[in-house]
Design an enzyme around this catalytic site. Structure first.
Site, mmCIF file in Angstrom:
data_model
loop_
_atom_site.group_PDB
_atom_site.id
_atom_site.type_symbol
_atom_site.label_atom_id
_atom_site.label_comp_id
_atom_site.label_asym_id
_atom_site.label_seq_id
_atom_site.Cartn_x
_atom_site.Cartn_y
_atom_site.Cartn_z
ATOM 1 N N ASP A 141 34.437 43.808 40.202
ATOM 2 C CA ASP A 141 35.788 44.062 40.714
ATOM 3 C C ASP A 141 36.789 44.117 39.561
ATOM 4 O O ASP A 141 36.936 43.144 38.809
ATOM 5 C CB ASP A 141 36.174 42.941 41.686
ATOM 6 C CG ASP A 141 37.317 43.322 42.595
ATOM 7 O OD1 ASP A 141 37.971 44.339 42.335
ATOM 8 O OD2 ASP A 141 37.561 42.594 43.576
ATOM 9 N N ASP A 142 37.471 45.257 39.396
ATOM 10 C CA ASP A 142 38.531 45.436 38.384
ATOM 11 C C ASP A 142 38.015 45.408 36.948
ATOM 12 O O ASP A 142 38.799 45.160 36.021
ATOM 13 C CB ASP A 142 39.618 44.363 38.536
ATOM 14 C CG ASP A 142 40.471 44.537 39.777
ATOM 15 O OD1 ASP A 142 40.223 45.482 40.538
ATOM 16 O OD2 ASP A 142 41.389 43.723 39.983
ATOM 17 N N CYS A 195 40.927 48.686 45.648
ATOM 18 C CA CYS A 195 39.671 48.106 46.141
ATOM 19 C C CYS A 195 39.215 48.643 47.489
ATOM 20 O O CYS A 195 38.114 49.180 47.623
ATOM 21 C CB CYS A 195 39.803 46.589 46.245
ATOM 22 S SG CYS A 195 40.327 45.748 44.744
ATOM 23 N N HIS A 255 35.877 43.216 51.956
ATOM 24 C CA HIS A 255 37.200 43.844 51.872
ATOM 25 C C HIS A 255 37.302 45.125 52.708
ATOM 26 O O HIS A 255 38.049 46.043 52.351
ATOM 27 C CB HIS A 255 37.573 44.133 50.408
ATOM 28 C CG HIS A 255 39.050 44.004 50.148
ATOM 29 N ND1 HIS A 255 39.636 44.347 48.958
ATOM 30 C CD2 HIS A 255 40.064 43.569 50.954
ATOM 31 C CE1 HIS A 255 40.931 44.133 49.010
ATOM 32 N NE2 HIS A 255 41.229 43.656 50.214
ATOM 33 N N ASP A 295 34.774 48.900 40.868
ATOM 34 C CA ASP A 295 35.412 49.620 41.972
ATOM 35 C C ASP A 295 36.625 50.416 41.527
ATOM 36 O O ASP A 295 37.033 51.365 42.194
ATOM 37 C CB ASP A 295 35.768 48.672 43.124
ATOM 38 C CG ASP A 295 36.626 47.489 42.696
ATOM 39 O OD1 ASP A 295 36.878 47.326 41.491
ATOM 40 O OD2 ASP A 295 37.043 46.715 43.585
ATOM 41 N N GLN A 296 37.232 50.051 40.406
ATOM 42 C CA GLN A 296 38.307 50.823 39.795
ATOM 43 C C GLN A 296 38.578 50.232 38.420
ATOM 44 O O GLN A 296 37.872 49.341 37.979
ATOM 45 C CB GLN A 296 39.583 50.798 40.641
ATOM 46 C CG GLN A 296 40.230 49.441 40.784
ATOM 47 C CD GLN A 296 39.851 48.744 42.049
ATOM 48 O OE1 GLN A 296 39.660 49.366 43.084
ATOM 49 N NE2 GLN A 296 39.725 47.427 42.000
#
Length: 546
Positions: free
Chosen positions: A11-12, A51, A112, A315-316
């Site tokens: 994540d991130d 997300c 999420h 995810d990004q």
């Protein structure tokens, strides 16, 4: 024989955080080894820079606008657990298809994608509904508010409220009252003061109760820890993944390991604290790398490496506005790419993409063709021997021919980059050309202006007045300027107008092909609904989430 799958999403994580993507100071030996022994994509793109929509696209192989998982408002992700929006049951995930094929399926970590619709037990958006037999993780996301001592993201979220103007108005009304306009001024001043106090009170209550109501851990459909204890949570989830692999070593399986980290609030297990040169953020990346190593060692011990396709991504891009309450850097690195999370500059959407499958994929191969996290859907479904759904548009393409070297070009001629529900940019990789054009129709207004983030609001927004529109759009040739440092013009690119014309036409054709669906991120869906609230142990509002 159909393969098994281990899909890992951090994540991130910034593309510049990993040694295999050029970082020389942050050690990630296990992830680097994965790339050395497999295929590394250097132009792997998240379908969204946030997300919730990015993960919806990953699971379904479709732009999130097609599933209603893209917002038309300020808030582009799910924030609270007792909201009613989520990935619609009508959407087909690769997990559901593989489950129908006889695979054992598990999601460990962050979901999420929503939880319930009408009452707390319906779990209409739960991972189980979307094909995951086993779930051990959190239904929402890990936020600063989930970790004691990390402050709150919501102070920044309310930063754009015009407090100064409201206070000035209140002062003016007091002055009018003093000057003799007693009745009207007194009523207005009293009403405005009451409004300001109510807003402050609601914000305080929301922040004080946030962790208790939203930061909980589930096993299956049961809440087992609320709020969850972050310390050693990555290790606990790693142990859960190892146990899943051991239980299912004799059958085809799909494991989606969705890291809570490196999203803030950051946490690292005691054995990893102080181990990196980059503070707590580096320690967290080190622990993520350790987890990847444990999973790979388990596959090797169980003699499953040659039977399992392993994938790792983010995810990004990194959340560049994340500075801790103590002034520490709590965000990743975009490398040479501009900006980060919540933007469609390259730093917000260009993410790691690593595939590993000994005997099936070449070792040490690097591919610089445009690919998407949506491509996992058709790739996994085809490898499992199932059929791609024919009743809906699938935007991803099977990556196996490209990964194995049977073709040299990506099937993505055009790619469309959304900021929430707004078409923000188009990428064009023309046939028989080395050029890679990107046109941006609007860009976020950074603050301070000499930065590449929106530090006054903690994250960049996608709507007026937080953006600048460009007509004609900003045009870049990423094959020559991957950092997006110098927009082209008719003076520097002779074919400027024809190139932009093709991309504008492609955008219009794409938008005409998007069928309207109910939006899942409306204000109505976002609002807290007590009857949807999960709670462990019979305290406060409800007794359970089952």
């Amino acid at each position: 024989v159909t393969p098994s799958f281990v899909l890992m999403m951090v994540d991130d994580l910034g593309i510049g955080d990993l040694g295999c993507y050029g970082n020389t100071t942050l050690k990630t030996p296990n992830i680097d080894r994965l790339a050395q022994d497999g295929v590394k994509l250097t132009q792997h793109l998240a379908a969204s820079p946030l997300c919730t929509p990015s993960r919806a696209a990953f699971l379904t192989g479709r732009y999130p606008i097609r599933s209603g998982m893209a917002s038309y408002g300020h808030v582009g992700v799910f924030i609270i657990s007792a909201a009613s929006g989520g990935l619609p049951r009508e959407e087909i995930t690769f997990a559901r298809i593989l489950k129908d094929q006889g695979y054992k399926t598990a999601l460990i970590g962050k979901w999420h994608q929503g939880l319930s619709c009408e009452h707390r037990g319906d779990h209409c958006h739960h991972p189980r509904v979307h094909g995951f037999d086993h779930f051990y993780g959190i239904p929402m996301t890990n936020l600063r508010d989930c970790q004691p001592g990390h402050g709150s993201i919501f102070y920044a979220a309310f930063a754009h409220v015009p407090y100064g103007k409201l206070l000035a108005t209140l002062g003016g009304l007091v002055a009018l009252h003093t000057a003799g306009a007693r009745v009207a001024a007194r009523r207005l001043a009293t009403g405005l003061a009451a409004l300001l106090l109510a807003m402050a009170g609601l914000l305080c209550v929301f922040i004080l109760t946030f962790a208790d109501l939203n930061c909980f851990l589930m096993r299956g459909e049961e809440v087992v820890e609320q709020p969850y204890v972050a310390e050693n949570l990555t290790q606990r989830m790693t142990g859960e993944a190892v146990e899943f692999l051991e239980r299912n070593s004799d059958v085809p399986f799909l494991l989606f390991f969705s890291f809570l980290q490196v999203h803030t609030g950051l946490f690292a297990s005691p054995r990893f604290r102080g181990k990196s040169r980059h503070g707590l953020y580096g320690d967290v990346v080190t622990e993520v790398d350790w987890c990847v190593g444990q999973i790979m060692k388990t596959l090797e011990r169980l003699e499953l490496k040659e039977k399992t396709l392993v994938y790792l991504t983010s995810d990004q891009g990194p959340h560049l506005e994340e500075i801790s309450v103590h002034g520490e850097v709590h965000h990743g690195y975009s490398g040479i790419y501009r900006a980060g999370k919540s933007t469609n500059w390259e730093g917000g959407i260009r993410v790691p993409g690593i595939f590993h499958w000994p005997g099936k994929l070449p070792a040490g191969k690097v591919i610089d063709e445009p690919t998407s996290n949506m491509d996992l859907f058709p790739s996994v479904v085809n490898l499992a021997g199932a059929s791609i759904p024919s009743d809906r548009k699938i935007d991803g393409h099977d990556l196996m021919p490209l990964l194995q070297g049977r073709v040299v070009r990506s099937d993505h001629e055009f790619m469309f980059h959304y900021c929430n529900a707004n078409l923000n940019a188009v990428r064009w990789h023309p046939a028989n050309s080395t050029s890679l054009w990107k046109a941006l129709f609007f860009t976020p207004n950074f603050y301070p202006e000499n930065t590449t983030g929106c530090f006054h609001m903690h994250i960049c927004h996608c709507i007026d007045p937080f953006i600048t529109h460009h007509d004609p759009p900003l045009l870049f040739d990423l094959s020559k300027d991957p950092s997006e440092s110098k927009p082209l013009s008719p003076a520097t690119e002779p074919n400027f107008h024809s190139i932009v014309g093709v991309m504008v036409d492609a955008a219009k054709a794409h938008e005409q092909g998007v069928e309207p669906v109910p939006e899942q991120l409306t204000l109505q869906h976002h609002l807290w609904k007590p009857w949807l609230q999960c709670w462990q142990g019979g305290q406060y509002l409800v007794q359970t989430c089952a």
